[in-house]
Enzyme design. Structure first.
Site, PDB file in Angstrom:
ATOM      1  CB  VAL A   1      -0.960   0.022   1.215  1.00  0.00           C
ATOM      2  CG1 VAL A   1      -1.908   1.213   1.108  1.00  0.00           C
ATOM      3  CG2 VAL A   1      -1.749  -1.288   1.317  1.00  0.00           C
TER       4      VAL A   1
ATOM      5  CE  LYS B   1      -6.125  -4.976   7.688  1.00  0.00           C
ATOM      6  NZ  LYS B   1      -6.196  -5.060   6.251  1.00  0.00           N
TER       7      LYS B   1
ATOM      8  CD  GLU C   1     -13.618   4.738   4.272  1.00  0.00           C
ATOM      9  OE1 GLU C   1     -14.353   5.627   4.704  1.00  0.00           O
ATOM     10  OE2 GLU C   1     -13.943   3.528   4.293  1.00  0.00           O
TER      11      GLU C   1
ATOM     12  CB  VAL D   1     -13.365  -1.111   7.341  1.00  0.00           C
ATOM     13  CG1 VAL D   1     -14.552  -2.044   7.117  1.00  0.00           C
ATOM     14  CG2 VAL D   1     -12.944  -1.133   8.795  1.00  0.00           C
TER      15      VAL D   1
ATOM     16  CE  LYS E   1     -10.060  -5.596   6.496  1.00  0.00           C
ATOM     17  NZ  LYS E   1      -9.822  -6.506   5.361  1.00  0.00           N
TER      18      LYS E   1
ATOM     19  N   GLY F   1      -5.459  -4.877  -1.887  1.00  0.00           N
ATOM     20  CA  GLY F   1      -4.534  -4.572  -2.979  1.00  0.00           C
ATOM     21  C   GLY F   1      -3.970  -3.169  -2.811  1.00  0.00           C
TER      22      GLY F   1
HETATM   23  N1  LIG Z   1      -2.495  -4.885   1.382  1.00  0.00           N
HETATM   24  C1  LIG Z   1      -3.750  -4.560   1.462  1.00  0.00           C
HETATM   25  O1  LIG Z   1      -4.552  -4.909   0.602  1.00  0.00           O
HETATM   26  C2  LIG Z   1      -4.251  -3.735   2.619  1.00  0.00           C
HETATM   27  C3  LIG Z   1      -5.550  -3.242   2.562  1.00  0.00           C
HETATM   28  C4  LIG Z   1      -6.047  -2.473   3.638  1.00  0.00           C
HETATM   29  C5  LIG Z   1      -5.243  -2.235   4.723  1.00  0.00           C
HETATM   30  N2  LIG Z   1      -3.973  -2.747   4.740  1.00  0.00           N
HETATM   31  C6  LIG Z   1      -3.176  -2.443   5.916  1.00  0.00           C
HETATM   32  O2  LIG Z   1      -2.190  -1.501   5.527  1.00  0.00           O
HETATM   33  C7  LIG Z   1      -0.981  -1.730   6.257  1.00  0.00           C
HETATM   34  C8  LIG Z   1       0.144  -1.992   5.279  1.00  0.00           C
HETATM   35  O3  LIG Z   1      -0.168  -3.125   4.482  1.00  0.00           O
HETATM   36  P1  LIG Z   1       0.810  -3.619   3.315  1.00  0.00           P
HETATM   37  O4  LIG Z   1       0.071  -4.686   2.605  1.00  0.00           O
HETATM   38  O5  LIG Z   1       1.320  -2.466   2.556  1.00  0.00           O
HETATM   39  O6  LIG Z   1       1.981  -4.262   4.202  1.00  0.00           O
HETATM   40  P2  LIG Z   1       3.458  -4.660   3.749  1.00  0.00           P
HETATM   41  O7  LIG Z   1       3.908  -5.729   4.667  1.00  0.00           O
HETATM   42  O8  LIG Z   1       3.511  -4.893   2.274  1.00  0.00           O
HETATM   43  O9  LIG Z   1       4.295  -3.303   4.031  1.00  0.00           O
HETATM   44  C9  LIG Z   1       4.686  -2.906   5.304  1.00  0.00           C
HETATM   45  C10 LIG Z   1       5.834  -1.894   5.187  1.00  0.00           C
HETATM   46  O10 LIG Z   1       6.128  -1.408   6.485  1.00  0.00           O
HETATM   47  C11 LIG Z   1       7.533  -1.490   6.714  1.00  0.00           C
HETATM   48  N3  LIG Z   1       7.737  -1.751   8.149  1.00  0.00           N
HETATM   49  C12 LIG Z   1       7.123  -2.682   8.901  1.00  0.00           C
HETATM   50  N4  LIG Z   1       7.583  -2.638  10.162  1.00  0.00           N
HETATM   51  C13 LIG Z   1       8.494  -1.636  10.188  1.00  0.00           C
HETATM   52  C14 LIG Z   1       9.337  -1.107  11.194  1.00  0.00           C
HETATM   53  N5  LIG Z   1       9.317  -1.606  12.428  1.00  0.00           N
HETATM   54  N6  LIG Z   1      10.151  -0.083  10.872  1.00  0.00           N
HETATM   55  C15 LIG Z   1      10.189   0.418   9.611  1.00  0.00           C
HETATM   56  N7  LIG Z   1       9.408  -0.051   8.613  1.00  0.00           N
HETATM   57  C16 LIG Z   1       8.592  -1.069   8.902  1.00  0.00           C
HETATM   58  C17 LIG Z   1       7.995  -2.623   5.845  1.00  0.00           C
HETATM   59  O11 LIG Z   1       9.373  -2.491   5.559  1.00  0.00           O
HETATM   60  C18 LIG Z   1       7.121  -2.436   4.608  1.00  0.00           C
HETATM   61  O12 LIG Z   1       7.703  -1.448   3.799  1.00  0.00           O
HETATM   62  C19 LIG Z   1      -1.288  -2.887   7.202  1.00  0.00           C
HETATM   63  O13 LIG Z   1      -1.752  -2.367   8.435  1.00  0.00           O
HETATM   64  C20 LIG Z   1      -2.415  -3.611   6.502  1.00  0.00           C
HETATM   65  O14 LIG Z   1      -3.242  -4.332   7.394  1.00  0.00           O
HETATM   66  C21 LIG Z   1      -3.465  -3.474   3.727  1.00  0.00           C
HETATM   67  N1  LIG Z   2      -5.578  -8.814   3.944  1.00  0.00           N
HETATM   68  C1  LIG Z   2      -6.694  -7.957   3.739  1.00  0.00           C
HETATM   69  C2  LIG Z   2      -6.255  -6.654   3.125  1.00  0.00           C
HETATM   70  C3  LIG Z   2      -7.347  -5.640   3.073  1.00  0.00           C
HETATM   71  O1  LIG Z   2      -7.651  -5.156   4.345  1.00  0.00           O
HETATM   72  C4  LIG Z   2      -7.693  -8.643   2.830  1.00  0.00           C
HETATM   73  O2  LIG Z   2      -7.379  -9.687   2.261  1.00  0.00           O
HETATM   74  O3  LIG Z   2      -8.805  -8.157   2.715  1.00  0.00           O
HETATM   75 NA    NA Z   3     -12.801   1.621   3.175  1.00  0.00          NA
END
Ligand SMILES: NC(=O)c1ccc[n+]([C@@H]2O[C@H](COP(=O)([O-])OP(=O)(O)OC[C@H]3O[C@@H](n4cnc5c(N)ncnc54)[C@H](O)[C@@H]3O)[C@@H](O)[C@H]2O)c1
Ligand SMILES: N[C@@H](CCO)C(=O)O
Ligand code: NA
Length: 435
Positions: free
Chosen positions: A14, A103, A127, A130, A203, A305
């Site tokens: 993200v 979340k 936002e 969820v 969520k 995503g």
């Molecule tokens: N991927 C999705 O579809 C999605 C959707 C909604 C919400 N989210 C939420 O968004 C957040 C990020 O998700 P993502 O999929 O991008 O995760 P990810 O694991 O791909 O990325 C996490 C990033 O945070 C960095 N990081 C983690 N711990 C760290 C630390 N202690 N110090 C410095 N950097 C650190 C990592 O190096 C990485 O760059 C999460 O809370 C996830 O639940 C993800």
């Molecule tokens: N891992 C979560 C990302 C979105 O919050 C999912 O699959 O819906």
């Molecule tokens: Na949303």
């Protein structure tokens, strides 16, 4: 034009898209915000790690605390409880508006973090936490603030919907579908949170908190994941014109003492293929809301995503930054509802029960007697008989669908049926919605 300093914590699925949009669309974002949003740094673990999205090397730092100091808006996309929680507190203490998609953290600490932000007059927005890109929290908090929500029911985890949909439509194996969901960036860093239902439960807690104006946390959510859902369950659902979805449900119910409460639950659920949620495929999410005056509403879109989630993050960033530009306090959460969480035992639901039994006289009568003893009514029954295997008498596969009854009575019925000597195995127990 004023310039606001934006600090980004995390550059994964993200965060990398959030950074790209902040840089590529800077002029348009400035026009919409009334201030330039300057990305001053990105905190990561490894600045030199290969990334799908190319970003200037000079933006990366491993010193998240230093980056947070002096920022006007902090975007937390690291995930996990710590250091994310501490950094968010430091951001609020330093006077920054906070945007997060975390979340897992919010489902545990939302009341405390909201109170900190409220006291400081700052905005805390989430936002993206969820249903990804679907603007569901804004809708509940703002558009429905003059109505009374009675039920929220949705597909809020993309990974599990992707897996269940692949098992249903292509007969894919669970493990292969999960690997593909991980490759596409839908899954959490530890996908156990997805497949065990915890991500959907987090969520659900946030949805319930905003919908019923009462703090609910993860501990209030009854949670069952999809690891017990077999290819045979999916095939049996298909034969019956149904589909299995992992649903998050929060609804007003009458507790055992007759008082009103809220039951929040996540579990695999059987739905008729005619149900609108049955048509939600792949990693898409959808949320149904029932409100006293609005009636039924449904929202559909990409729930996971990097790019879709980044859209929700940017919406929150622009909104928070506009407030900084025009001045005034951040939005205050209303958590004055004070309805209690009631256990799943108190809900009215219906069960689909699959079992293997001996195919002999009196089996159905014995099973039906137990249903009657618990006051549970059978809506439908289907029997498939198999020829005798070596050393075994003939066996029958039976599938019962009950009428609506109290969860506690339905669960007790299953346990007593399991104890019958003629019943070889209970193969599946799934709740049915919308029948
Ligand atoms: N991927 C999705 O579809 C999605 C959707 C909604 C919400 N989210 C939420 O968004 C957040 C990020 O998700 P993502 O999929 O991008 O995760 P990810 O694991 O791909 O990325 C996490 C990033 O945070 C960095 N990081 C983690 N711990 C760290 C630390 N202690 N110090 C410095 N950097 C650190 C990592 O190096 C990485 O760059 C999460 O809370 C996830 O639940 C993800
Ligand atoms: N891992 C979560 C990302 C979105 O919050 C999912 O699959 O819906
Ligand atoms: Na949303």
């Amino acid at each position: 034009m004023k310039t606001l300093k934006v600090a980004l914590l995390g550059c994964g699925n993200v965060g990398s898209h959030v950074a790209r949009i902040l840089l590529d669309d800077a002029d348009e974002l400035a026009a919409r915000t009334g201030a330039r949003l300057e990305l001053v740094g990105i905190a990561v673990r490894s600045p030199d790690a290969p990334r799908d999205v190319q970003l200037p090397r000079g933006l990366f730092t491993t010193d998240a605390e230093e980056l947070v100091r002096g920022a006007d808006v902090v975007i937390e996309l690291m995930g996990g409880l710590e250091p994310a929680g501490t950094l968010i507190r430091q951001a609020i203490a330093g006077g920054a508006a906070v945007v997060s998609g975390n979340k897992a953290l919010l489902a545990r600490q939302l009341p405390e973090l909201s109170a900190l932000a409220d006291t400081a007059g700052l905005q805390l927005s989430y936002e993206a936490a969820v249903a990804g890109a679907i603007p569901i929290l804004r809708l509940i908090r703002d558009s429905l603030s003059g109505d009374r929500v009675t039920k929220v029911m949705g597909i809020v985890n993309g990974t599990t919907n992707y897996i269940l949909d692949a098992m249903d439509s292509t007969g894919a194996q669970f493990a292969d579908a999960l690997a593909e969901a991980q490759r596409l960036g839908y899954a959490e860093a530890d996908p156990t949170a997805d497949i065990e239902g915890l991500d959907a439960a987090a969520k659900a807690a946030i949805l319930a908190t905003l919908s019923f104006h009462t703090p609910f946390d993860l501990g209030d959510v009854h949670c069952e994941g999809i690891t017990g859902v077999t290819a045979a369950d999916v095939a049996a659902a298909r034969d019956a014109g149904m589909v299995i979805k992992l649903l998050a449900i929060a609804e007003r119910v009458e507790g055992s003492g007759g008082e009103e409460g809220i039951c929040v639950r996540v579990h695999p659920t059987l739905l008729s293929r005619d149900h609108p949620l049955a048509a939600v495929h792949g990693a898409f999410n959808a949320v149904f809301i029932e409100a006293e005056n609005a009636g039924e509403l449904m929202f559909y879109g990409q729930g996971a995503g990097g790019r879709p989630t980044a859209s929700a993050i940017l919406g929150d960033v622009v909104s928070a930054a506009r407030r900084v530009v025009v001045g005034g306090r951040g939005r205050t959460e209303t958590t004055t509802g004070n309805v209690r969480a009631v256990p799943i035992d108190d809900i009215q639901t219906s069960y689909s029960i699959g079992l293997e039994a001996k195919d002999e006289t009196g089996v159905l009568a014995a099973i039906a007697r137990i249903f009657t003893e618990h006051g549970v009514s059978i809506e439908a029954m289907r029997q498939t008989t198999h020829p005798a295997d070596a050393g075994q008498t003939d066996s029958a596969t039976l599938r019962f669908i009950t009428h609506t009854g109290r969860e506690s009575a339905l669960a007790a019925t299953v346990e007593d049926v399991r104890r019958l000597p003629v019943v070889r195995e209970i193969t599946s127990v799934l709740r049915v919605e919308g029948n």
